[in-house]
Design a protein around this motif. Structure first.
Motif, PDB file in Angstrom:
ATOM      1  N   ILE A   1     -11.145 -18.030  70.307  1.00  0.00           N
ATOM      2  CA  ILE A   1     -10.758 -18.168  71.708  1.00  0.00           C
ATOM      3  C   ILE A   1     -10.747 -19.657  72.035  1.00  0.00           C
ATOM      4  O   ILE A   1     -11.786 -20.256  72.284  1.00  0.00           O
ATOM      5  CB  ILE A   1     -11.737 -17.432  72.640  1.00  0.00           C
ATOM      6  N   ILE A   2      -9.572 -20.244  72.019  1.00  0.00           N
ATOM      7  CA  ILE A   2      -9.496 -21.697  72.154  1.00  0.00           C
ATOM      8  C   ILE A   2      -8.795 -22.127  73.444  1.00  0.00           C
ATOM      9  O   ILE A   2      -8.524 -23.295  73.645  1.00  0.00           O
ATOM     10  CB  ILE A   2      -8.761 -22.314  70.945  1.00  0.00           C
ATOM     11  N   SER A   3      -8.462 -21.172  74.297  1.00  0.00           N
ATOM     12  CA  SER A   3      -7.718 -21.506  75.515  1.00  0.00           C
ATOM     13  C   SER A   3      -8.595 -21.530  76.761  1.00  0.00           C
ATOM     14  O   SER A   3      -8.111 -21.785  77.849  1.00  0.00           O
ATOM     15  CB  SER A   3      -6.582 -20.496  75.725  1.00  0.00           C
ATOM     16  N   ILE A   4      -9.888 -21.256  76.606  1.00  0.00           N
ATOM     17  CA  ILE A   4     -10.786 -21.217  77.763  1.00  0.00           C
ATOM     18  C   ILE A   4     -11.265 -22.628  78.098  1.00  0.00           C
ATOM     19  O   ILE A   4     -11.439 -23.469  77.217  1.00  0.00           O
ATOM     20  CB  ILE A   4     -11.978 -20.282  77.476  1.00  0.00           C
ATOM     21  N   ASP A   5     -11.485 -22.870  79.389  1.00  0.00           N
ATOM     22  CA  ASP A   5     -11.986 -24.145  79.859  1.00  0.00           C
ATOM     23  C   ASP A   5     -13.298 -24.503  79.160  1.00  0.00           C
ATOM     24  O   ASP A   5     -14.140 -23.640  78.910  1.00  0.00           O
ATOM     25  CB  ASP A   5     -12.206 -24.073  81.371  1.00  0.00           C
ATOM     26  N   GLN A   6     -13.484 -25.799  78.849  1.00  0.00           N
ATOM     27  CA  GLN A   6     -14.665 -26.259  78.130  1.00  0.00           C
ATOM     28  C   GLN A   6     -15.949 -25.955  78.882  1.00  0.00           C
ATOM     29  O   GLN A   6     -16.989 -25.668  78.274  1.00  0.00           O
ATOM     30  CB  GLN A   6     -14.553 -27.761  77.867  1.00  0.00           C
ATOM     31  N   THR A   7     -15.910 -26.004  80.204  1.00  0.00           N
ATOM     32  CA  THR A   7     -17.105 -25.698  80.992  1.00  0.00           C
ATOM     33  C   THR A   7     -17.557 -24.265  80.766  1.00  0.00           C
ATOM     34  O   THR A   7     -18.749 -23.989  80.597  1.00  0.00           O
ATOM     35  CB  THR A   7     -16.830 -25.922  82.488  1.00  0.00           C
ATOM     36  N   ALA A   8     -16.604 -23.343  80.755  1.00  0.00           N
ATOM     37  CA  ALA A   8     -16.933 -21.933  80.520  1.00  0.00           C
ATOM     38  C   ALA A   8     -17.508 -21.744  79.121  1.00  0.00           C
ATOM     39  O   ALA A   8     -18.436 -20.945  78.920  1.00  0.00           O
ATOM     40  CB  ALA A   8     -15.691 -21.065  80.705  1.00  0.00           C
ATOM     41  N   ILE A   9     -16.981 -22.468  78.153  1.00  0.00           N
ATOM     42  CA  ILE A   9     -17.485 -22.372  76.781  1.00  0.00           C
ATOM     43  C   ILE A   9     -18.928 -22.861  76.722  1.00  0.00           C
ATOM     44  O   ILE A   9     -19.787 -22.227  76.097  1.00  0.00           O
ATOM     45  CB  ILE A   9     -16.589 -23.194  75.824  1.00  0.00           C
ATOM     46  N   THR A  10     -19.206 -23.993  77.362  1.00  0.00           N
ATOM     47  CA  THR A  10     -20.560 -24.542  77.367  1.00  0.00           C
ATOM     48  C   THR A  10     -21.549 -23.562  77.987  1.00  0.00           C
ATOM     49  O   THR A  10     -22.651 -23.353  77.466  1.00  0.00           O
ATOM     50  CB  THR A  10     -20.590 -25.872  78.151  1.00  0.00           C
TER      51      THR A  10
ATOM     52  N   SER B   1     -23.128 -40.696  68.132  1.00  0.00           N
ATOM     53  CA  SER B   1     -24.043 -41.839  68.157  1.00  0.00           C
ATOM     54  C   SER B   1     -25.420 -41.357  67.703  1.00  0.00           C
ATOM     55  O   SER B   1     -26.165 -40.756  68.486  1.00  0.00           O
ATOM     56  CB  SER B   1     -24.129 -42.413  69.574  1.00  0.00           C
ATOM     57  N   PRO B   2     -25.772 -41.589  66.431  1.00  0.00           N
ATOM     58  CA  PRO B   2     -27.014 -41.019  65.871  1.00  0.00           C
ATOM     59  C   PRO B   2     -28.275 -41.311  66.671  1.00  0.00           C
ATOM     60  O   PRO B   2     -29.068 -40.413  66.934  1.00  0.00           O
ATOM     61  CB  PRO B   2     -27.078 -41.637  64.466  1.00  0.00           C
ATOM     62  N   TRP B   3     -28.476 -42.573  67.092  1.00  0.00           N
ATOM     63  CA  TRP B   3     -29.725 -42.899  67.767  1.00  0.00           C
ATOM     64  C   TRP B   3     -29.782 -42.357  69.190  1.00  0.00           C
ATOM     65  O   TRP B   3     -30.857 -42.012  69.685  1.00  0.00           O
ATOM     66  CB  TRP B   3     -29.969 -44.404  67.741  1.00  0.00           C
ATOM     67  N   HIS B   4     -28.629 -42.254  69.850  1.00  0.00           N
ATOM     68  CA  HIS B   4     -28.609 -41.565  71.135  1.00  0.00           C
ATOM     69  C   HIS B   4     -28.930 -40.080  70.935  1.00  0.00           C
ATOM     70  O   HIS B   4     -29.610 -39.464  71.764  1.00  0.00           O
ATOM     71  CB  HIS B   4     -27.245 -41.727  71.803  1.00  0.00           C
ATOM     72  N   ALA B   5     -28.427 -39.518  69.837  1.00  0.00           N
ATOM     73  CA  ALA B   5     -28.708 -38.115  69.529  1.00  0.00           C
ATOM     74  C   ALA B   5     -30.190 -37.913  69.234  1.00  0.00           C
ATOM     75  O   ALA B   5     -30.773 -36.894  69.624  1.00  0.00           O
ATOM     76  CB  ALA B   5     -27.856 -37.649  68.352  1.00  0.00           C
ATOM     77  N   VAL B   6     -30.812 -38.865  68.553  1.00  0.00           N
ATOM     78  CA  VAL B   6     -32.254 -38.779  68.289  1.00  0.00           C
ATOM     79  C   VAL B   6     -33.032 -38.740  69.596  1.00  0.00           C
ATOM     80  O   VAL B   6     -33.934 -37.911  69.784  1.00  0.00           O
ATOM     81  CB  VAL B   6     -32.732 -39.974  67.423  1.00  0.00           C
ATOM     82  N   LEU B   7     -32.677 -39.632  70.520  1.00  0.00           N
ATOM     83  CA  LEU B   7     -33.359 -39.658  71.820  1.00  0.00           C
ATOM     84  C   LEU B   7     -33.166 -38.346  72.570  1.00  0.00           C
ATOM     85  O   LEU B   7     -34.113 -37.804  73.151  1.00  0.00           O
ATOM     86  CB  LEU B   7     -32.825 -40.822  72.660  1.00  0.00           C
ATOM     87  N   TYR B   8     -31.947 -37.814  72.524  1.00  0.00           N
ATOM     88  CA  TYR B   8     -31.680 -36.557  73.208  1.00  0.00           C
ATOM     89  C   TYR B   8     -32.469 -35.417  72.583  1.00  0.00           C
ATOM     90  O   TYR B   8     -33.023 -34.552  73.283  1.00  0.00           O
ATOM     91  CB  TYR B   8     -30.176 -36.252  73.173  1.00  0.00           C
ATOM     92  N   GLU B   9     -32.544 -35.411  71.251  1.00  0.00           N
ATOM     93  CA  GLU B   9     -33.327 -34.380  70.559  1.00  0.00           C
ATOM     94  C   GLU B   9     -34.808 -34.490  70.913  1.00  0.00           C
ATOM     95  O   GLU B   9     -35.488 -33.477  71.093  1.00  0.00           O
ATOM     96  CB  GLU B   9     -33.148 -34.503  69.039  1.00  0.00           C
ATOM     97  N   ILE B  10     -35.308 -35.707  71.008  1.00  0.00           N
ATOM     98  CA  ILE B  10     -36.720 -35.900  71.366  1.00  0.00           C
ATOM     99  C   ILE B  10     -36.999 -35.306  72.748  1.00  0.00           C
ATOM    100  O   ILE B  10     -37.982 -34.574  72.938  1.00  0.00           O
ATOM    101  CB  ILE B  10     -37.083 -37.403  71.346  1.00  0.00           C
ATOM    102  N   ILE B  11     -36.139 -35.605  73.705  1.00  0.00           N
ATOM    103  CA  ILE B  11     -36.351 -35.123  75.070  1.00  0.00           C
ATOM    104  C   ILE B  11     -36.257 -33.604  75.143  1.00  0.00           C
ATOM    105  O   ILE B  11     -37.144 -32.930  75.705  1.00  0.00           O
ATOM    106  CB  ILE B  11     -35.327 -35.771  76.028  1.00  0.00           C
TER     107      ILE B  11
ATOM    108  N   GLY C   1     -26.452 -30.888  78.674  1.00  0.00           N
ATOM    109  CA  GLY C   1     -25.641 -31.792  77.857  1.00  0.00           C
ATOM    110  C   GLY C   1     -25.920 -31.680  76.384  1.00  0.00           C
ATOM    111  O   GLY C   1     -25.407 -32.461  75.582  1.00  0.00           O
ATOM    112  N   GLY C   2     -26.760 -30.722  76.028  1.00  0.00           N
ATOM    113  CA  GLY C   2     -27.111 -30.557  74.626  1.00  0.00           C
ATOM    114  C   GLY C   2     -25.912 -30.305  73.734  1.00  0.00           C
ATOM    115  O   GLY C   2     -25.821 -30.826  72.619  1.00  0.00           O
ATOM    116  N   THR C   3     -24.976 -29.489  74.221  1.00  0.00           N
ATOM    117  CA  THR C   3     -23.792 -29.206  73.407  1.00  0.00           C
ATOM    118  C   THR C   3     -22.905 -30.442  73.296  1.00  0.00           C
ATOM    119  O   THR C   3     -22.295 -30.689  72.254  1.00  0.00           O
ATOM    120  CB  THR C   3     -22.980 -28.059  74.031  1.00  0.00           C
ATOM    121  N   THR C   4     -22.840 -31.238  74.339  1.00  0.00           N
ATOM    122  CA  THR C   4     -22.011 -32.445  74.323  1.00  0.00           C
ATOM    123  C   THR C   4     -22.534 -33.473  73.328  1.00  0.00           C
ATOM    124  O   THR C   4     -21.764 -34.128  72.621  1.00  0.00           O
ATOM    125  CB  THR C   4     -21.962 -33.078  75.720  1.00  0.00           C
ATOM    126  N   PHE C   5     -23.862 -33.605  73.239  1.00  0.00           N
ATOM    127  CA  PHE C   5     -24.469 -34.605  72.375  1.00  0.00           C
ATOM    128  C   PHE C   5     -24.931 -34.010  71.040  1.00  0.00           C
ATOM    129  O   PHE C   5     -25.706 -34.627  70.319  1.00  0.00           O
ATOM    130  CB  PHE C   5     -25.646 -35.273  73.082  1.00  0.00           C
TER     131      PHE C   5
END
Length: 248
Positions: free
Chosen positions: A48-57, A136-146, A186-190
């Motif tokens: 299903i690739i036609s649905i809005d990204q917000t709905a997918i998230t 961005s690996p280090w931004h992802a590390v920070l997000y994972e930590i939080i 924002g977990g899915t975004t990052f």
């Protein structure tokens, strides 16, 4: 300090029936979590690739939360319902599980996640599961930590704290809700996973190991911080009781 509470255990513990049953419970609960959660991602990315990204998230966040709620519920009375190597590490730091039993859990969780992802591939007639390396690996590390801090802190407050009382079904619900909330934040975004076993099975089946270390460093770091704060400040040294999953 929590680091002084880490118990090594002994090798005989790995052969005890209760430890093996707990590891099996973690294996099965990982399948309960990974199969529907990754199935939802696969559905929207491949079919299903036609649905809005917000709905997918929103759909992905809700599915992960529901799946984690069920996975924790079915295992919490047997293994503690960790369903993640990061949660197990947090329990180890706080002295709620021995290092030997942690190894059993980690093996079971990784095997369970891999079994689930290959079962999903077979059930979908070979649809390819992808890994999602962070931009961005280090931004992802920070997000994972939080996000992992929030998840493990919730575990401590609702499942590990001996003063929690009879939480019943509230603990799995709270854990599932914080999982969904983290993904919606924002977990899915990052590309945040909060669960290195999930990232591990994606890397195994796709062969994509780019920046895979992010998902271990970030989640274990967040888990250690949450465990240290909650164990030191809110549980303390004299009010801790022995959990059914602990062999000191």
């Amino acid at each position: 300090m929590p680091i002084s509470r880490i118990a090594i255990g002994n090798l005989r513990e790995a052969t005890k029936p209760d430890a093996l049953k707990a590891a099996l419970a973690e294996f099965i609960s990982m399948i309960c979590f990974v199969f529907p959660a990754e199935g939802c991602v696969l559905l929207f990315s491949k079919l299903i690739i036609s649905i809005d990204q917000t709905a997918i998230t929103i759909a992905i966040a809700i599915t992960h939360g529901f799946a984690l709620f069920v996975a924790v519920t079915v295992a919490i009375n047997i293994s503690g319902g960790h369903v993640s190597p990061a949660v197990t590490f947090g329990a180890l730091v706080g002295g709620h599980i021995t290092f030997v039993r942690s190894i059993l859990y980690w093996i079971a969780q990784l095997l369970g996640s891999v079994a689930a992802i290959y079962l999903l591939k077979f059930a979908t007639n070979g649809l390819e599961v992808s890994a999602y390396p962070p931009a961005s690996p280090w931004h992802a590390v920070l997000y994972e930590i939080i996000l992992s801090f929030l998840l493990v802190y919730t575990y401590y407050a609702t499942a590990f704290d001996p003063k929690r009382g009879n939480m019943g079904i509230i603990a799995p619900i709270a854990i599932g809700l914080i999982c969904s909330a983290n993904l919606l934040s924002g977990g899915t975004t990052f590309s945040a996973a909060m669960n290195p076993a999930m990232s591990f099975c994606q890397a195994v089946i796709s062969g994509t190991w780019t920046d895979h270390w992010v998902y271990w460093l970030g989640t274990f770091g967040g888990a250690a911080i949450a465990a240290s704060i909650y164990q030191t400040i809110f549980i303390g040294q004299n009010t801790d009781d022995q959990l059914p999953i602990t062999n000191h």
